[in-house]
Scaffold this motif. Structure first.
Motif, PDB file in Angstrom:
ATOM      1  N   GLU A  11       0.808  -1.170  -0.120  1.00 20.83           N
ATOM      2  CA  GLU A  11       0.153   0.007  -0.041  1.00 20.83           C
ATOM      3  C   GLU A  11       0.671   1.425  -0.095  1.00 20.83           C
ATOM      4  O   GLU A  11      -0.088   2.597  -0.581  1.00 20.83           O
ATOM      5  N   ALA A  12       1.775   1.280   0.382  1.00 23.18           N
ATOM      6  CA  ALA A  12       2.884   2.298   0.473  1.00 23.18           C
ATOM      7  C   ALA A  12       4.145   2.261  -0.910  1.00 23.18           C
ATOM      8  O   ALA A  12       4.373   3.992  -0.606  1.00 23.18           O
ATOM      9  N   GLN A  56      -0.358   4.132  -4.808  1.00 18.30           N
ATOM     10  CA  GLN A  56      -0.947   5.251  -4.385  1.00 18.30           C
ATOM     11  C   GLN A  56      -1.632   6.057  -5.739  1.00 18.30           C
ATOM     12  O   GLN A  56      -2.297   6.527  -5.426  1.00 18.30           O
ATOM     13  N   GLU A  98      -4.912   4.624  -6.478  1.00 16.94           N
ATOM     14  CA  GLU A  98      -5.962   5.638  -5.300  1.00 16.94           C
ATOM     15  C   GLU A  98      -6.070   6.513  -5.777  1.00 16.94           C
ATOM     16  O   GLU A  98      -7.220   6.530  -5.386  1.00 16.94           O
ATOM     17  N   ARG A  99      -5.539   7.708  -6.255  1.00 19.33           N
ATOM     18  CA  ARG A  99      -5.523   8.575  -6.955  1.00 19.33           C
ATOM     19  C   ARG A  99      -6.497   8.507  -7.782  1.00 19.33           C
ATOM     20  O   ARG A  99      -7.595   8.944  -8.300  1.00 19.33           O
TER      21      ARG A  99
END
Length: 76
Positions: A36-37, A42, A45-46
């Motif tokens: 997830e990092a 990321q 997710e955006r």
């Protein structure tokens, strides 16, 4: 009525299976945290927060953007 399975075991005592599983669960949570990092996650997710109408207005497709983010080329 008490069952024989509960005799001699306190309600608070951890089960052997839970004790044995704990390190594997911790490793799994750590791997999920790493995934997830990552910058790709990321970026995905955006992308998920952008409505399809806005992507269309920009001349983009969700599928195309996912392929760009993940580095997938060509057709599957």
């Amino acid at each position: 009525m008490a069952t024989t399975a509960n005799i001699g075991r306190s309600a608070e005592a951890p089960r052997l299976s839970a004790i044995l599983a704990a390190p594997f669960l911790a490793i799994g949570r750590f791997l999920v945290m790493l995934a997830e990092a990552s910058p790709r996650m990321q970026a995905l997710e955006r992308l998920n927060r952008i409505p399809d109408a806005e992507l269309k207005a920009r001349g983009l497709t969700r599928d195309g953007e996912m392929r760009r983010i993940l580095g997938i080329s060509g057709s599957i």
